[in-house]
Design a protein around this motif. Structure first.
Motif, PDB file in Angstrom:
ATOM      1  N   UNK A  42       0.862  -1.172   0.000  1.00 28.14           N
ATOM      2  CA  UNK A  42       0.000   0.000   0.000  1.00 28.14           C
ATOM      3  C   UNK A  42       0.902   1.226   0.000  1.00 28.14           C
ATOM      4  N   UNK A  43       0.313   2.408   0.169  1.00 29.86           N
ATOM      5  CA  UNK A  43       1.075   3.648   0.132  1.00 29.86           C
ATOM      6  C   UNK A  43       0.682   4.555   1.281  1.00 29.86           C
ATOM      7  N   UNK A  44       1.669   5.245   1.841  1.00 28.83           N
ATOM      8  CA  UNK A  44       1.378   6.284   2.816  1.00 28.83           C
ATOM      9  C   UNK A  44       0.923   7.534   2.074  1.00 28.83           C
ATOM     10  N   UNK A  45       0.462   8.537   2.797  1.00 26.40           N
ATOM     11  CA  UNK A  45       0.051   9.777   2.150  1.00 26.40           C
ATOM     12  C   UNK A  45       1.217  10.440   1.421  1.00 26.40           C
ATOM     13  N   UNK A  50      -7.271  10.900   0.624  1.00 25.07           N
ATOM     14  CA  UNK A  50      -8.581  10.319   0.936  1.00 25.07           C
ATOM     15  C   UNK A  50      -8.684   8.894   0.401  1.00 25.07           C
ATOM     16  N   UNK A  51      -8.219   8.675  -0.814  1.00 22.77           N
ATOM     17  CA  UNK A  51      -8.277   7.344  -1.409  1.00 22.77           C
ATOM     18  C   UNK A  51      -7.181   6.436  -0.855  1.00 22.77           C
ATOM     19  N   UNK A  52      -6.008   6.987  -0.613  1.00 29.38           N
ATOM     20  CA  UNK A  52      -4.921   6.185  -0.035  1.00 29.38           C
ATOM     21  C   UNK A  52      -5.297   5.681   1.357  1.00 29.38           C
ATOM     22  N   UNK A  53      -5.925   6.538   2.131  1.00 26.14           N
ATOM     23  CA  UNK A  53      -6.347   6.129   3.474  1.00 26.14           C
ATOM     24  C   UNK A  53      -7.377   5.004   3.392  1.00 26.14           C
ATOM     25  N   UNK A  54      -8.293   5.114   2.417  1.00 27.91           N
ATOM     26  CA  UNK A  54      -9.292   4.051   2.243  1.00 27.91           C
ATOM     27  C   UNK A  54      -8.593   2.730   1.932  1.00 27.91           C
TER      28      UNK A  54
END
Length: 299
Positions: free
Chosen positions: A245-248, A287-291
């Protein structure tokens, strides 16, 4: 119901999220309400550096008062309706002004062109969407060498809208949306995988990279470039299954449940961070990365 143009710039002072909602003052309430249930086109002004011009289409679902700001309202965008144009459309081209409705009787640009929200004629809507969604050079996914001679060929469908139902069906088509989304995302990342950093072109001249949704369409993820990332096939598989995944800040995160974390580390680019898109405002939105971290990533 009526078509409309909503002016939006990536550095807007308003609380806009084009694929989700659009904030506007009371003076435009009547114009926005007229668009409820119909399609609007987003436009970025010419004075913005690197302007995208007419850059996306979306459908207005409803209008509500902004409870946090007096005399402000919010247009709610119908989920799944937003779509970035494959080709941003300039305000003018060789034939003149694209949006003919901003011209006065003398054929000159009138004050209507400065309005943040303005009505759009069906002819202008069709003209702009036809130019924006015309896909003369689609970035197709790879195909096997033997697949080209099966007797079938995909023809380019003309972007002509004769009836409202045909137009709505076209704009909602998953095939059309996937094709346009791929083109927009791959252009944003220069056809390079954000995880590996590799830019591979196959023998047919097509990019060996996918346009991945960060928040999937089936989980109400919009077809906006900030909800997309260019990934090679293996990276896409790992991303969808929550192994990475990716951090902000675009740091690449590796799941503790991955059975070969060292192999994954050798697979990603040496910076340990996802390569950003060419233009800053095309970056994956937090917003999408957090999801993705909260719903897909295997912590």
């Amino acid at each position: 119901m009526a078509f409309g143009v909503f002016i939006h710039r990536h550095d807007s002072i308003y609380r806009d999220s084009p694929a989700e909602h659009y904030q506007f003052p009371r003076q435009y309430l009547g114009r926005v309400q007229a668009c409820v249930g119909d399609w609007i086109i987003y436009y970025e002004p010419r004075k913005v550096a690197g302007t995208r011009g007419y850059f996306a289409v979306a459908k207005v679902q409803q209008v509500i008062a902004d409870q946090g700001a007096p005399d402000m309202y919010i247009a709610i965008i119908e989920p799944g309706s937003y779509l970035d144009f494959a080709n941003p459309v300039p305000f003018t081209d060789a034939q003149g002004v694209i949006e003919r409705g901003v011209l006065n009787e003398d054929g000159r640009i009138s004050g209507r062109a400065q309005a943040a929200v303005r009505p759009l004629s069906p002819a202008d809507f069709h003209r702009i969407t036809s130019l924006g969604l015309d896909d003369e050079a689609p970035l197709l996914p790879r195909v096997d060498a033997g697949a080209a001679s099966n007797g079938f060929a995909e023809e380019q469908a003309p972007f002509v809208f004769e009836q409202d139902r045909e137009r709505a069906t076209f704009l909602a088509s998953r095939i059309v949306r996937d094709r346009v989304f791929r083109r927009v995302v791959l252009r944003a990342y220069d056809e390079r995988c954000a995880i590996t950093g590799l830019k591979l072109i196959n023998g047919g001249g097509r990019a060996e990279v996918d346009a991945a949704h960060i928040r999937p369409v089936e989980r109400k993820g919009p077809d906006i470039v900030s909800n997309g990332i260019a990934l090679s096939g293996t990276a896409h598989w790992m991303f969808d299954r929550g192994l990475i995944s990716l951090s902000d800040d675009l740091d690449i995160l590796i799941s503790r449940q991955a059975n070969d974390p060292d192999g994954i580390r050798s697979f990603i680019n040496r910076t340990g961070r996802a390569l950003p898109p060419v233009r800053a405002h095309d970056r994956p939105h937090p917003h999408f990365l957090r999801w993705h971290r909260e719903n897909c990533f295997k912590q």
